[in-house]
Design an enzyme around this catalytic site. Structure first.
Site, PDB file in Angstrom:
ATOM      1  N   THR A 185       0.954  -1.389  -0.490  1.00  0.00           N
ATOM      2  CA  THR A 185       0.150  -0.036  -0.140  1.00  0.00           C
ATOM      3  C   THR A 185       0.864   1.360  -0.415  1.00  0.00           C
ATOM      4  O   THR A 185       2.260   1.106   0.978  1.00  0.00           O
ATOM      5  CB  THR A 185      -0.441   0.337   1.385  1.00  0.00           C
ATOM      6  OG1 THR A 185      -0.063   0.328   2.850  1.00  0.00           O
ATOM      7  CG2 THR A 185      -1.468  -1.189   1.428  1.00  0.00           C
ATOM      8  N   GLU A 334      -6.070  -3.739  -1.050  1.00  0.00           N
ATOM      9  CA  GLU A 334      -6.300  -4.926  -0.197  1.00  0.00           C
ATOM     10  C   GLU A 334      -7.360  -5.823  -0.496  1.00  0.00           C
ATOM     11  O   GLU A 334      -7.393  -7.081  -0.477  1.00  0.00           O
ATOM     12  CB  GLU A 334      -6.300  -4.490   1.728  1.00  0.00           C
ATOM     13  CG  GLU A 334      -5.362  -3.892   2.019  1.00  0.00           C
ATOM     14  CD  GLU A 334      -5.327  -2.510   1.553  1.00  0.00           C
ATOM     15  OE1 GLU A 334      -5.457  -2.143   1.133  1.00  0.00           O
ATOM     16  OE2 GLU A 334      -4.368  -2.339   2.966  1.00  0.00           O
ATOM     17  N   LYS A 442     -16.415  16.900  10.507  1.00  0.00           N
ATOM     18  CA  LYS A 442     -16.996  16.672  11.536  1.00  0.00           C
ATOM     19  C   LYS A 442     -17.467  17.915  11.890  1.00  0.00           C
ATOM     20  O   LYS A 442     -16.302  18.776  12.297  1.00  0.00           O
ATOM     21  CB  LYS A 442     -16.282  15.989  12.733  1.00  0.00           C
ATOM     22  CG  LYS A 442     -16.292  14.791  12.059  1.00  0.00           C
ATOM     23  CD  LYS A 442     -15.790  13.050  12.655  1.00  0.00           C
ATOM     24  CE  LYS A 442     -15.311  11.852  12.764  1.00  0.00           C
ATOM     25  NZ  LYS A 442     -14.010  11.479  12.738  1.00  0.00           N
ATOM     26  N   TRP A 447     -22.164  14.689   9.760  1.00  0.00           N
ATOM     27  CA  TRP A 447     -20.319  14.618   8.613  1.00  0.00           C
ATOM     28  C   TRP A 447     -20.662  15.081   7.362  1.00  0.00           C
ATOM     29  O   TRP A 447     -21.946  14.812   6.936  1.00  0.00           O
ATOM     30  CB  TRP A 447     -20.012  13.254   8.259  1.00  0.00           C
ATOM     31  CG  TRP A 447     -19.659  12.536   9.475  1.00  0.00           C
ATOM     32  CD1 TRP A 447     -19.496  12.878  10.702  1.00  0.00           C
ATOM     33  CD2 TRP A 447     -19.570  11.308   9.870  1.00  0.00           C
ATOM     34  NE1 TRP A 447     -19.024  11.997  11.896  1.00  0.00           N
ATOM     35  CE2 TRP A 447     -19.072  10.440  10.572  1.00  0.00           C
ATOM     36  CE3 TRP A 447     -19.311  10.179   8.791  1.00  0.00           C
ATOM     37  CZ2 TRP A 447     -18.722   9.455  11.616  1.00  0.00           C
ATOM     38  CZ3 TRP A 447     -18.782   9.295   9.196  1.00  0.00           C
ATOM     39  CH2 TRP A 447     -18.607   8.676  10.215  1.00  0.00           C
TER      40      TRP A 447
HETATM   41  P1  ADP Z   1      -3.356   3.416  -1.346  1.00  0.00           P
HETATM   42  O1  ADP Z   1      -4.613   2.621  -0.207  1.00  0.00           O
HETATM   43  O2  ADP Z   1      -1.989   2.654  -0.350  1.00  0.00           O
HETATM   44  O3  ADP Z   1      -3.707   4.671  -0.855  1.00  0.00           O
HETATM   45  P2  ADP Z   1      -4.976   2.267  -2.765  1.00  0.00           P
HETATM   46  O4  ADP Z   1      -4.788   2.003  -4.303  1.00  0.00           O
HETATM   47  O5  ADP Z   1      -5.664   0.753  -1.760  1.00  0.00           O
HETATM   48  O6  ADP Z   1      -3.784   2.811  -2.430  1.00  0.00           O
HETATM   49  O7  ADP Z   1      -5.931   2.891  -2.454  1.00  0.00           O
HETATM   50  C1  ADP Z   1      -7.559   2.618  -2.341  1.00  0.00           C
HETATM   51  C2  ADP Z   1      -8.722   3.382  -1.684  1.00  0.00           C
HETATM   52  O8  ADP Z   1      -8.467   4.750  -2.845  1.00  0.00           O
HETATM   53  C3  ADP Z   1     -10.008   2.329  -1.372  1.00  0.00           C
HETATM   54  O9  ADP Z   1      -9.410   3.000   0.370  1.00  0.00           O
HETATM   55  C4  ADP Z   1     -10.276   4.203  -1.437  1.00  0.00           C
HETATM   56  O10 ADP Z   1     -10.484   5.146  -0.023  1.00  0.00           O
HETATM   57  C5  ADP Z   1      -9.989   5.083  -2.756  1.00  0.00           C
HETATM   58  N1  ADP Z   1     -10.827   4.663  -3.731  1.00  0.00           N
HETATM   59  C6  ADP Z   1     -10.308   4.165  -4.457  1.00  0.00           C
HETATM   60  N2  ADP Z   1     -11.043   3.693  -5.943  1.00  0.00           N
HETATM   61  C7  ADP Z   1     -12.135   4.902  -5.366  1.00  0.00           C
HETATM   62  C8  ADP Z   1     -13.716   5.498  -6.269  1.00  0.00           C
HETATM   63  N3  ADP Z   1     -13.907   5.067  -7.600  1.00  0.00           N
HETATM   64  N4  ADP Z   1     -14.061   5.793  -5.481  1.00  0.00           N
HETATM   65  C9  ADP Z   1     -13.515   6.987  -4.154  1.00  0.00           C
HETATM   66  N5  ADP Z   1     -12.446   6.142  -4.264  1.00  0.00           N
HETATM   67  C10 ADP Z   1     -11.755   5.292  -4.236  1.00  0.00           C
END
Ligand code: ADP
Length: 549
Positions: A185, A334, A442, A447
């Site tokens: 990540t 993940e 918040k 929210w």
């Molecule tokens: P990292 O967690 O290392 O920044 P990731 O590519 O695993 O990289 O990111 C996953 C996160 O990206 C998700 O938990 C979410 O917050 C965001 N994300 C992915 N796709 C979307 C989407 N279509 N809309 C909103 N958020 C998204």
């Protein structure tokens, strides 16, 4: 009584063998650093991957050991996907856009034995790679003539390495539950964490991704793979495309609007995928130069957008300018990553455009295999009624169970993984991500969704990109602050932006201030780097002049 069918293991090598046998002549096109187009085929990729597997065995790489890649999208990087895993090794794809300290941390934590890299990243590694004890050598993904001079020890050329091996060298026998690819990540919160996919999880994910209500890939598609091979397995496309014989176009390092347009046109691409930032640049180019381009000659039909929320304005523009359908998907490192995908349902066919864009702005529905739910702060499940908002949890055969080298599972006793995203689930199964839990604003006990506000802001014709952060406020605890990047040549005024937003969001959601900035910080995977923004603007709303307003 057990079923009486065969337990054929689900292995990545079987995917490339299939592609070589049934779609052997289908092209794998790469654009090199120098801008040259190189053409290969699935048959050639399979042969070269087998040669590489043999070479890795020759170098003493044992099954289960890690080798790293630090490279953009190219046929050689794809060969490494199949060659390393075909030798039973684990390929650790490292994002070269991370900070050097993070790259060093990942290379060391994964105990990589070899690093495969593009010549462009030699200078990046030279200062620290020698100090990582596990690394025994570096392999450059280039021709012999392009080998650079370097202080990296035991430097090898990919072509030399595979030259001495046979096209039909065997794959190393492995089990389907063995590790295949290791991604970290991006570490926006703490140290990067390793997610180790198995052959089985990757093949199952590829089946579902390929399906008609997944990416809908087929041998009739030509895919421009904009998503990097170092970003969550390029969302599974290296396997999905091979599984159905779709043509693959690998754009190298140049992801600007013009380069992407040229590839889409020249390679007759029907499908593409990537994060919103890349597409914003692409659409800017199309808007600015549309008249001199022959847009109607593009074969592009659909674009999958994920990684961050796809702004509604992006969905609309793809439709208006190019007649392209945006498929909005959600996932994370993940989750391999595909978990939800926004392919339309039959009842959406008759919707007028605006109503359809509403649907496309949501993050789609779970694909088969993935279960989703939202929970409240006490961990109790909330209803999927489109109203309740809670933390999103997920489980399934391509969702992680435990981080690499962690002592504890990353899931609860029932297998639920808590994503760190805040969402609503609609009765029809659509997911709507409202925030990351750490980005929620918040305000006075209520929210505010930063994603909804950002989407409303980028609908403004003079705004190219927007970020909303919660900033400490003396009375309301936190209030939204909007930062905007104007379109080229535009100078949007604060009052005008606030008037624009007032028609789109609840009054108490309106940002307390708007700041026009030349650019916004992004993470190595193209997401807004809100931690940096929160740090910079922490005191912005406690300043006396703002308070007075
Ligand atoms: P990292 O967690 O290392 O920044 P990731 O590519 O695993 O990289 O990111 C996953 C996160 O990206 C998700 O938990 C979410 O917050 C965001 N994300 C992915 N796709 C979307 C989407 N279509 N809309 C909103 N958020 C998204």
């Amino acid at each position: 009584m057990l079923g009486l069918m065969q337990d054929t293991p689900l292995l990545l090598s079987s995917v490339i063998d299939y592609a070589a046998r049934y779609h052997g002549g289908v092209e794998v096109v790469s654009k090199t650093e120098a801008g040259r187009i190189e053409r290969s085929t699935y048959a050639a990729v399979a042969k070269r991957a087998r040669r590489l597997a043999a070479a890795l065995r020759g170098l003493g790489v044992q099954p289960g050991e890690r080798v790293a890649s630090l490279a953009v999208n190219s046929a050689r990087h794809l060969e490494l996907y199949y060659g390393a895993t075909g030798a039973g090794a684990i390929l650790n794809t490292v994002n070269p856009r991370l900070f050097p300290e993070q790259i060093a941390y990942i290379l060391e934590h994964a105990e990589n034995r070899l690093v495969f890299l593009d010549p462009a990243f030699v200078a990046l590694l030279e200062p620290f790679a020698g100090q990582i004890p596990s690394i025994q050598g570096f392999v450059l993904l280039c021709e012999r003539e392009a080998m650079p001079k370097s202080s990296l020890a035991n430097l090898m050329c990919f072509e030399d390495l595979i030259d001495a091996q046979a096209d039909d060298a065997p794959w190393t026998p492995v089990g389907e539950r063995d590790g295949a690819i290791l991604c970290y990540t991006s570490g926006t919160t703490g140290s990067p964490k390793g997610v180790l996919y198995s052959h089985r999880s990757l093949v199952l994910h590829a089946f579902c991704a390929t399906a008609a209500d997944g990416m809908g890939l087929s041998s009739r598609d030509s895919v421009l793979l904009v998503t990097p091979l170092f970003h969550v397995n390029a969302w599974g496309v290296p396997f999905s495309a091979a599984m159905c014989g779709a043509k693959l176009v690998l754009p190298g390092a140049a992801l600007d609007g013009e380069s992407l347009y040229n590839l889409l046109r020249d390679e007759a691409c029907t499908f593409s995928l990537g994060v919103p930032t890349v597409w914003l640049g692409f659409l800017d180019f199309i808007s600015a130069h549309g008249e001199r381009l022959s847009l109607s000659s593009l074969a592009l039909e659909r674009v999958l957008v994920g990684g961050s929320a796809a702004p509604r304005a992006l969905i609309e523009k793809f439709d208006w300018l190019l007649g392209v359908y945006v498929i909005h998907a959600w996932g994370m490192t993940e989750t391999s990553p595909l978990a939800t995908i926004g392919t339309p349902l039959p009842e959406h066919a008759k919707l007028e455009r605006q109503a359809r864009y509403d649907i496309q702005s949501r993050q789609g529905r779970a694909i088969y295999g993935v279960e989703l739910r939202i929970i409240d702060e006490a961990g109790l499940e909330l209803p999927a009624d489109g109203v309740a908002t809670g933390e999103l949890q997920v489980r399934g055969p391509w969702v992680l169970r435990q981080y690499f080298k962690a002592d504890e599972p990353a899931v609860d006793a029932d297998g639920w993984f808590t994503t760190g995203d805040v969402a609503r689930l609609l009765p029809d199964g659509f997911l709507q991500i409202t925030d990351r839990s750490k980005d929620v604003i918040k305000s006075g006990g209520e929210w505010i969704s930063s994603i909804d506000l950002e989407n409303a802001a980028v609908a403004h014709p003079e705004i190219r990109e927007a970020a909303v952060i919660g900033v400490p406020h003396p009375k309301w605890q936190e209030r939204p602050l909007l930062l905007v990047v104007p379109r080229p040549g535009a100078a949007p005024a604060k009052e005008d932006i606030l008037r624009f937003l007032a028609n789109r969001v609840a009054r108490w959601w309106l940002p307390d201030d708007v700041i026009v900035v030349p650019e916004l910080p992004h993470t190595a995977t193209g997401k807004l780097l809100k931690t940096a923004l929160r740090e910079t603007y922490r005191d912005h709303l406690s300043r006396a002049d703002i308070e007075a307003n």
